[in-house]
Write a protein that holds these residues in place. Structure first.
Motif, PDB file in Angstrom:
ATOM      1  N   VAL A 187       0.592  -0.966   0.433  1.00  0.00           N
ATOM      2  CA  VAL A 187       0.058   0.004  -0.036  1.00  0.00           C
ATOM      3  C   VAL A 187       0.998   1.392   0.524  1.00  0.00           C
ATOM      4  O   VAL A 187       1.560   1.250   1.061  1.00  0.00           O
ATOM      5  CB  VAL A 187      -0.809  -0.398   1.134  1.00  0.00           C
ATOM      6  N   ASP A 188       0.387   2.050  -0.838  1.00  0.00           N
ATOM      7  CA  ASP A 188       1.143   3.418  -1.402  1.00  0.00           C
ATOM      8  C   ASP A 188       0.604   4.457   0.208  1.00  0.00           C
ATOM      9  O   ASP A 188      -0.844   4.752   0.675  1.00  0.00           O
ATOM     10  CB  ASP A 188       1.648   3.820  -2.324  1.00  0.00           C
ATOM     11  N   ASP A 189       1.908   6.087   0.062  1.00  0.00           N
ATOM     12  CA  ASP A 189       1.122   7.096   0.744  1.00  0.00           C
ATOM     13  C   ASP A 189      -0.439   7.102   0.478  1.00  0.00           C
ATOM     14  O   ASP A 189      -1.025   8.175   1.517  1.00  0.00           O
ATOM     15  CB  ASP A 189       1.762   8.064   0.897  1.00  0.00           C
ATOM     16  N   ALA A 190      -0.803   7.064  -0.942  1.00  0.00           N
ATOM     17  CA  ALA A 190      -2.181   7.052  -1.507  1.00  0.00           C
ATOM     18  C   ALA A 190      -2.950   6.577  -1.422  1.00  0.00           C
ATOM     19  O   ALA A 190      -4.765   6.475  -1.838  1.00  0.00           O
ATOM     20  CB  ALA A 190      -1.630   7.509  -3.025  1.00  0.00           C
ATOM     21  N   GLY A 191      -2.897   5.244  -0.433  1.00  0.00           N
ATOM     22  CA  GLY A 191      -3.802   4.190  -0.382  1.00  0.00           C
ATOM     23  C   GLY A 191      -4.476   3.361  -1.155  1.00  0.00           C
ATOM     24  O   GLY A 191      -4.622   2.266  -1.420  1.00  0.00           O
ATOM     25  N   ARG A 192      -3.323   4.073  -2.295  1.00  0.00           N
ATOM     26  CA  ARG A 192      -3.466   2.428  -3.956  1.00  0.00           C
ATOM     27  C   ARG A 192      -2.330   1.296  -3.241  1.00  0.00           C
ATOM     28  O   ARG A 192      -2.219   1.295  -2.561  1.00  0.00           O
ATOM     29  CB  ARG A 192      -2.455   2.735  -5.192  1.00  0.00           C
ATOM     30  N   THR A 193      -2.967   0.633  -4.513  1.00  0.00           N
ATOM     31  CA  THR A 193      -2.449  -1.468  -3.964  1.00  0.00           C
ATOM     32  C   THR A 193      -1.790  -1.728  -4.886  1.00  0.00           C
ATOM     33  O   THR A 193      -2.533  -1.494  -5.912  1.00  0.00           O
ATOM     34  CB  THR A 193      -3.503  -1.874  -4.045  1.00  0.00           C
ATOM     35  N   LEU A 194      -0.644  -2.105  -4.828  1.00  0.00           N
ATOM     36  CA  LEU A 194       0.664  -3.105  -6.075  1.00  0.00           C
ATOM     37  C   LEU A 194      -0.222  -4.392  -6.774  1.00  0.00           C
ATOM     38  O   LEU A 194       0.052  -4.486  -5.883  1.00  0.00           O
ATOM     39  CB  LEU A 194       2.311  -3.016  -5.613  1.00  0.00           C
ATOM     40  N   ALA A 195      -0.764  -4.434  -7.709  1.00  0.00           N
ATOM     41  CA  ALA A 195      -0.693  -5.610  -8.335  1.00  0.00           C
ATOM     42  C   ALA A 195      -0.364  -5.643  -9.558  1.00  0.00           C
ATOM     43  O   ALA A 195      -0.114  -4.831 -10.474  1.00  0.00           O
ATOM     44  CB  ALA A 195      -2.387  -5.076  -9.330  1.00  0.00           C
ATOM     45  N   ILE A 196       0.020  -6.919  -9.491  1.00  0.00           N
ATOM     46  CA  ILE A 196       0.422  -7.550 -10.804  1.00  0.00           C
ATOM     47  C   ILE A 196      -0.690  -8.553 -11.965  1.00  0.00           C
ATOM     48  O   ILE A 196      -0.933  -8.786 -11.635  1.00  0.00           O
ATOM     49  CB  ILE A 196       1.705  -9.032 -10.385  1.00  0.00           C
ATOM     50  N   GLN A 197       0.016  -8.422 -13.124  1.00  0.00           N
ATOM     51  CA  GLN A 197      -0.672  -8.888 -13.763  1.00  0.00           C
ATOM     52  C   GLN A 197      -0.129  -9.755 -14.677  1.00  0.00           C
ATOM     53  O   GLN A 197       0.963 -10.148 -15.299  1.00  0.00           O
ATOM     54  CB  GLN A 197      -1.301  -8.125 -15.953  1.00  0.00           C
ATOM     55  N   ARG A 198      -0.180 -11.227 -14.443  1.00  0.00           N
ATOM     56  CA  ARG A 198       0.256 -12.139 -14.440  1.00  0.00           C
ATOM     57  C   ARG A 198       1.064 -12.773 -15.623  1.00  0.00           C
ATOM     58  O   ARG A 198       0.240 -12.767 -16.401  1.00  0.00           O
ATOM     59  CB  ARG A 198      -0.189 -14.369 -13.601  1.00  0.00           C
ATOM     60  N   ARG A 199       2.079 -13.183 -16.171  1.00  0.00           N
ATOM     61  CA  ARG A 199       2.413 -13.639 -17.276  1.00  0.00           C
ATOM     62  C   ARG A 199       1.129 -15.068 -17.785  1.00  0.00           C
ATOM     63  O   ARG A 199       1.139 -14.958 -18.986  1.00  0.00           O
ATOM     64  CB  ARG A 199       3.712 -14.328 -17.273  1.00  0.00           C
ATOM     65  N   ASP A 200       1.251 -16.248 -16.924  1.00  0.00           N
ATOM     66  CA  ASP A 200       0.560 -17.329 -16.803  1.00  0.00           C
ATOM     67  C   ASP A 200      -0.146 -17.564 -17.326  1.00  0.00           C
ATOM     68  O   ASP A 200      -1.025 -17.767 -18.176  1.00  0.00           O
ATOM     69  CB  ASP A 200       1.230 -18.801 -16.138  1.00  0.00           C
ATOM     70  N   ASN A 201      -1.228 -16.373 -17.142  1.00  0.00           N
ATOM     71  CA  ASN A 201      -2.892 -17.068 -16.734  1.00  0.00           C
ATOM     72  C   ASN A 201      -3.277 -14.614 -17.039  1.00  0.00           C
ATOM     73  O   ASN A 201      -4.924 -14.915 -17.320  1.00  0.00           O
ATOM     74  CB  ASN A 201      -3.385 -17.519 -15.457  1.00  0.00           C
TER      75      ASN A 201
END
Length: 158
Positions: free
Chosen positions: A16-30
């Motif tokens: 979680v960053d200072d702006a309240g956003r969350t880091l997500a990934i888009q997986r390569r496999d699916n």
């Protein structure tokens, strides 16, 4: 007891960053959107596993904070432990494991992730610890607590 089924343990970091956003990934496999995470290695602490998985999948170093939830995939026997994390560096735009890494609002998390993964992020943002079961995509109904009654009864009583 050699026939006793085994569980796999995974760990994930809700960064979680200072702006309240969350880091997500888009997986390569699916191509699915998820918080970064993976299988906990033997001899590895929970926190070390979270830091390693987040770094591998996002290029981002983190400070691992509190446990925010335990989630069991009932179909595959995977128990996932989720920790809230604070970013220490900037993420890479993509990695060997992720097509892209992106900061998401809570609304975007709900729109892009399956329920079984979105709830992990939203639980981490709520500031309380949760235990939930799912089938890999959707949450399963919680069993009633014999002392509290059906799920949510304690909220209705307030």
């Amino acid at each position: 007891m050699t026939d006793t089924p085994k569980h796999s343990v995974s760990v994930a970091g809700v960064v979680v960053d200072d702006a309240g956003r969350t880091l997500a990934i888009q997986r390569r496999d699916n191509l699915a959107w998820e918080p970064p995470g993976g299988v906990l290695e033997l001899g590895e602490s929970f926190e070390d596993g979270v830091a390693r998985e987040v770094l591998e999948e996002t290029g981002l170093a983190v400070e691992v904070g509190t446990l925010t939830g335990a989630y069991k995939n009932m179909n595959r026997g995977i128990v996932a432990l989720v920790f809230r994390c604070r970013p220490l560096t900037a993420p890479s735009p993509s990695t060997n494991e992720a097509v892209q890494c992106r900061w998401l609002s809570a609304r975007e998390v709900s729109e892009l992730m399956s329920e079984a993964y979105a709830v992990r992020v939203l639980d981490a943002l709520s500031g309380t610890t949760h235990a939930r079961a799912h089938d890999g995509v959707d949450l399963l109904p919680a069993e009633p607590d014999p002392l509290l009654g059906p799920p949510g009864a304690e909220l209705r009583a307030l």
